[in-house]
Design a protein around this motif. Structure first.
Motif, PDB file in Angstrom:
ATOM      1  N   ARG A   1       0.880  -0.804   0.357  1.00  0.00           N
ATOM      2  CA  ARG A   1      -0.474   0.174   0.256  1.00  0.00           C
ATOM      3  C   ARG A   1       0.831   0.802   0.075  1.00  0.00           C
ATOM      4  N   HIS A   2       1.783   1.055   0.312  1.00  0.00           N
ATOM      5  CA  HIS A   2       2.966   2.215   0.889  1.00  0.00           C
ATOM      6  C   HIS A   2       3.526   2.429  -0.885  1.00  0.00           C
ATOM      7  N   LEU A   3       3.313   1.728  -1.126  1.00  0.00           N
ATOM      8  CA  LEU A   3       4.457   1.175  -2.269  1.00  0.00           C
ATOM      9  C   LEU A   3       3.956   2.213  -3.100  1.00  0.00           C
TER      10      LEU A   3
ATOM     11  N   ARG B   1       2.261   9.380  -5.797  1.00  0.00           N
ATOM     12  CA  ARG B   1       2.708  10.501  -5.719  1.00  0.00           C
ATOM     13  C   ARG B   1       3.888  10.967  -6.468  1.00  0.00           C
ATOM     14  N   GLU B   2       4.375  10.027  -7.555  1.00  0.00           N
ATOM     15  CA  GLU B   2       4.990  10.759  -8.395  1.00  0.00           C
ATOM     16  C   GLU B   2       3.849  10.330  -9.980  1.00  0.00           C
TER      17      GLU B   2
ATOM     18  N   PHE C   1      11.289   1.552  -8.277  1.00  0.00           N
ATOM     19  CA  PHE C   1      10.987   2.436  -9.656  1.00  0.00           C
ATOM     20  C   PHE C   1       9.977   4.179  -9.114  1.00  0.00           C
ATOM     21  N   VAL C   2       9.806   3.494  -7.636  1.00  0.00           N
ATOM     22  CA  VAL C   2       9.430   4.903  -6.880  1.00  0.00           C
ATOM     23  C   VAL C   2      10.643   5.694  -6.474  1.00  0.00           C
TER      24      VAL C   2
END
Length: 115
Positions: free
Chosen positions: A10-12, A18-19, A63-64
């Motif tokens: 979920r965090h990822l 966001r990005e 990737f993030v």
């Protein structure tokens, strides 16, 4: 990385969103839909091994980090090279203004003037 694997996807997913460029919720981008599909299938899939899921999460984390670095790079290039998008004449005019000079007005370049 956190040790709680149930919160990590979920965090990822949220970090990925966001990005991405902002868009209305009524028309999500194909990339956003693809991310949602991948994260939903990974969380509901019991057939893949925990090591395979961990590898997928690590790829998403990479990737993030890459997307965040690219966004920061673009911000810094824009901030420290403000004349990149300007044409040559505008860049020369602003450089002259920076040192306290004004360029002479040419007859052909006056606003409203005719040659």
């Amino acid at each position: 990385m956190s040790t709680n694997l149930s919160l990590q996807p979920r965090h990822l997913y949220r970090a990925l969103l966001r990005e991405l460029p902002r868009r209305p919720l009524s028309s999500p981008s194909p990339l956003k839909l693809r991310f949602r599909e991948r994260f939903q299938s990974a969380s509901s899939s019991e057939s893949s091994s925990p090591t395979q899921q961990q590898r997928e999460l690590e790829k998403a984390d990479q990737f993030v980090r890459y997307a965040r670095a690219q966004r920061m790079y673009a911000t810094l290039v824009e901030r420290y090279n403000p004349g990149m998008e300007m044409d040559q004449e505008e860049r020369v005019r602003l450089t002259a203004r920076r040192v306290g000079m004004d360029l002479p007005i040419e007859n052909g370049n006056e606003e409203g003037g005719k040659k």
